[in-house]
Design an enzyme around this catalytic site. Structure first.
Site, mmCIF file in Angstrom:
data_model
loop_
_atom_site.group_PDB
_atom_site.id
_atom_site.type_symbol
_atom_site.label_atom_id
_atom_site.label_comp_id
_atom_site.label_asym_id
_atom_site.label_seq_id
_atom_site.Cartn_x
_atom_site.Cartn_y
_atom_site.Cartn_z
ATOM 1 N N ASP A 25 -6.521 -6.331 4.441
ATOM 2 C CA ASP A 25 -5.789 -4.918 4.449
ATOM 3 C C ASP A 25 -5.978 -4.264 5.780
ATOM 4 O OD1 ASP A 25 -5.151 -2.491 3.796
ATOM 5 O OD2 ASP A 25 -6.829 -1.930 2.387
ATOM 6 N N MET A 65 -11.474 -5.751 5.466
ATOM 7 C CA MET A 65 -10.521 -4.844 6.286
ATOM 8 C C MET A 65 -10.293 -5.258 7.629
ATOM 9 S SD MET A 65 -10.006 -2.293 4.412
ATOM 10 C CE MET A 65 -9.203 -1.479 5.677
ATOM 11 N N MET A 108 -12.195 4.294 -0.549
ATOM 12 C CA MET A 108 -13.165 4.630 0.927
ATOM 13 C C MET A 108 -13.533 6.082 0.581
ATOM 14 S SD MET A 108 -10.128 3.436 3.130
ATOM 15 C CE MET A 108 -8.886 3.351 1.503
ATOM 16 N N SER A 147 0.920 -1.204 0.030
ATOM 17 C CA SER A 147 -0.046 0.079 -0.036
ATOM 18 C C SER A 147 0.921 1.274 0.070
ATOM 19 C CB SER A 147 -1.068 -0.087 1.255
ATOM 20 O OG SER A 147 -1.627 1.235 1.380
ATOM 21 N N HIS A 187 -8.437 0.994 -3.931
ATOM 22 C CA HIS A 187 -9.317 0.807 -2.867
ATOM 23 C C HIS A 187 -9.985 1.984 -2.626
ATOM 24 C CE1 HIS A 187 -9.705 -0.036 1.616
ATOM 25 N NE2 HIS A 187 -10.851 -0.079 1.190
ATOM 26 N N HIS A 216 -1.256 -1.092 -4.511
ATOM 27 C CA HIS A 216 -2.399 -0.962 -3.655
ATOM 28 C C HIS A 216 -2.410 0.622 -3.335
ATOM 29 C CE1 HIS A 216 -6.005 -1.952 -1.082
ATOM 30 N NE2 HIS A 216 -5.530 -0.988 -0.318
ATOM 31 N N MET A 250 -9.210 8.030 -0.092
ATOM 32 C CA MET A 250 -9.926 8.517 0.985
ATOM 33 C C MET A 250 -10.620 9.842 0.626
ATOM 34 S SD MET A 250 -7.433 7.365 4.157
ATOM 35 C CE MET A 250 -6.847 5.747 4.122
ATOM 36 N N ASP A 267 -4.985 3.517 -1.836
ATOM 37 C CA ASP A 267 -5.881 3.867 -0.987
ATOM 38 C C ASP A 267 -6.389 5.510 -1.231
ATOM 39 O OD1 ASP A 267 -5.985 1.909 0.905
ATOM 40 O OD2 ASP A 267 -4.033 2.246 1.383
HETATM 41 C C1 DX5 Z 1 -6.535 1.595 5.767
HETATM 42 C C2 DX5 Z 1 -6.065 1.361 4.237
HETATM 43 C C3 DX5 Z 1 -4.795 0.354 4.074
HETATM 44 C C4 DX5 Z 1 -3.700 0.889 4.573
HETATM 45 C C5 DX5 Z 1 -2.848 -0.291 5.445
HETATM 46 O O1 DX5 Z 1 -7.421 2.115 5.812
HETATM 47 O O2 DX5 Z 1 -6.873 0.785 3.414
HETATM 48 O O3 DX5 Z 1 -4.458 0.109 2.785
HETATM 49 O O4 DX5 Z 1 -2.694 1.621 3.990
HETATM 50 O O5 DX5 Z 1 -1.710 0.054 6.010
HETATM 51 P P1 DX5 Z 1 -1.081 -0.795 7.062
HETATM 52 O O6 DX5 Z 1 -0.630 -2.050 6.251
HETATM 53 O O7 DX5 Z 1 0.071 0.094 7.700
HETATM 54 O O8 DX5 Z 1 -1.961 -1.191 8.105
HETATM 55 ZN ZN ZN Z 2 -6.570 -0.057 1.522
#
Ligand code: DX5
Ligand code: ZN
Length: 217
Positions: free
Chosen positions: A175, A137, A68, A8, A66, A33, A37, A35
């Site tokens: 994840d 998650m 969010m 990620s 991904h 990956h 947000m 993320d």
């Molecule tokens: C959290 C994200 C993850 C995050 C994981 O909301 O969806 O993808 O980057 O990070 P680690 O592996 O550090 O928990």
């Molecule tokens: Zn993620």
């Protein structure tokens, strides 16, 4: 089936993004990956289209995006144009989930559905034939570096059973809080794809950590 590793980028050094992506390119990582947000679905804001497009120019691995964000339907084609190969939406953010995942597949991306820790896997029963991946998650979404939630093992086992009994070709991705200490048990529990942020990018040798996550003995 051999499992996949999807580091990620959220945990990468953003002042040095090109080198971080080139490091992933030469590693044994399978996907990258990303993320996304929106500050509404989760209490954090990450990055958007200009950054994804820039990452796409350098990345040689498929982009595992991904979302969010609330109301993802508004942006599916824009994520496709930006270079997403897999597009995962949060179950809790979709009112018409079947339509959303069908649209993702029509755009020729792999369709994933992510479940928050409190969302039961049984809610996916009738949508499993329409998706390529379930993202469990293993932390509450919004931040990297959180602690893995142990109850996740029960969810993984239940989902593995649902998928195998129905004979679907659906990957299980996990994840949040994944590292070299819990990865082997997750794979044994039936996981196909490991996402890892901090444990990769903040390790002394990220390429070696990715290799360890790939070759769990
Ligand atoms: C959290 C994200 C993850 C995050 C994981 O909301 O969806 O993808 O980057 O990070 P680690 O592996 O550090 O928990
Ligand atoms: Zn993620």
């Amino acid at each position: 089936m051999e499992h996949l590793v999807s580091p990620s980028l959220l945990a990468a050094d953003f002042t040095n993004l090109e080198n971080e992506i080139r490091m992933i390119n030469r590693s044994e990582a399978d996907w990258l990956h990303l993320d996304i947000m929106d500050g509404v679905f989760v209490p954090n804001i990450s990055f958007g289209f200009p950054v994804i497009k820039a990452v796409k120019k350098v990345a040689s691995k498929p982009l595992d995006v991904h979302l969010m964000i609330i109301d993802p339907d508004r942006y599916l084609s824009r994520f496709c144009e930006a270079g997403a190969n897999n597009l995962t939406v949060q179950y809790e953010a979709c009112t018409h989930l079947q339509r959303t995942v069908t649209e993702i597949r029509n755009l020729e991306m792999k369709a994933g559905v992510a479940l928050n820790p409190h969302t039961p896997v049984s809610l996916l029963k009738n949508v499993l034939p329409c998706i390529d991946m379930v993202l469990i998650m293993t932390v509450n979404p919004g931040f990297g570096g959180q602690l893995f939630i142990m109850e996740s093992y029960n969810k993984i086992a239940e989902l593995r059973k649902m998928i195998d009994e129905a004979g679907y070709n659906v990957l299980i991705e996990v994840d949040g809080g994944i590292d070299t200490t819990n990865a082997a048990k997750l794979i044994q529990s039936g996981v196909n794809v490991l996402v890892a942020g901090n444990s990769v990018f903040n390790s002394a040798d990220p390429v070696a950590t990715i290799r360890k996550l790939k070759r769990l003995l």
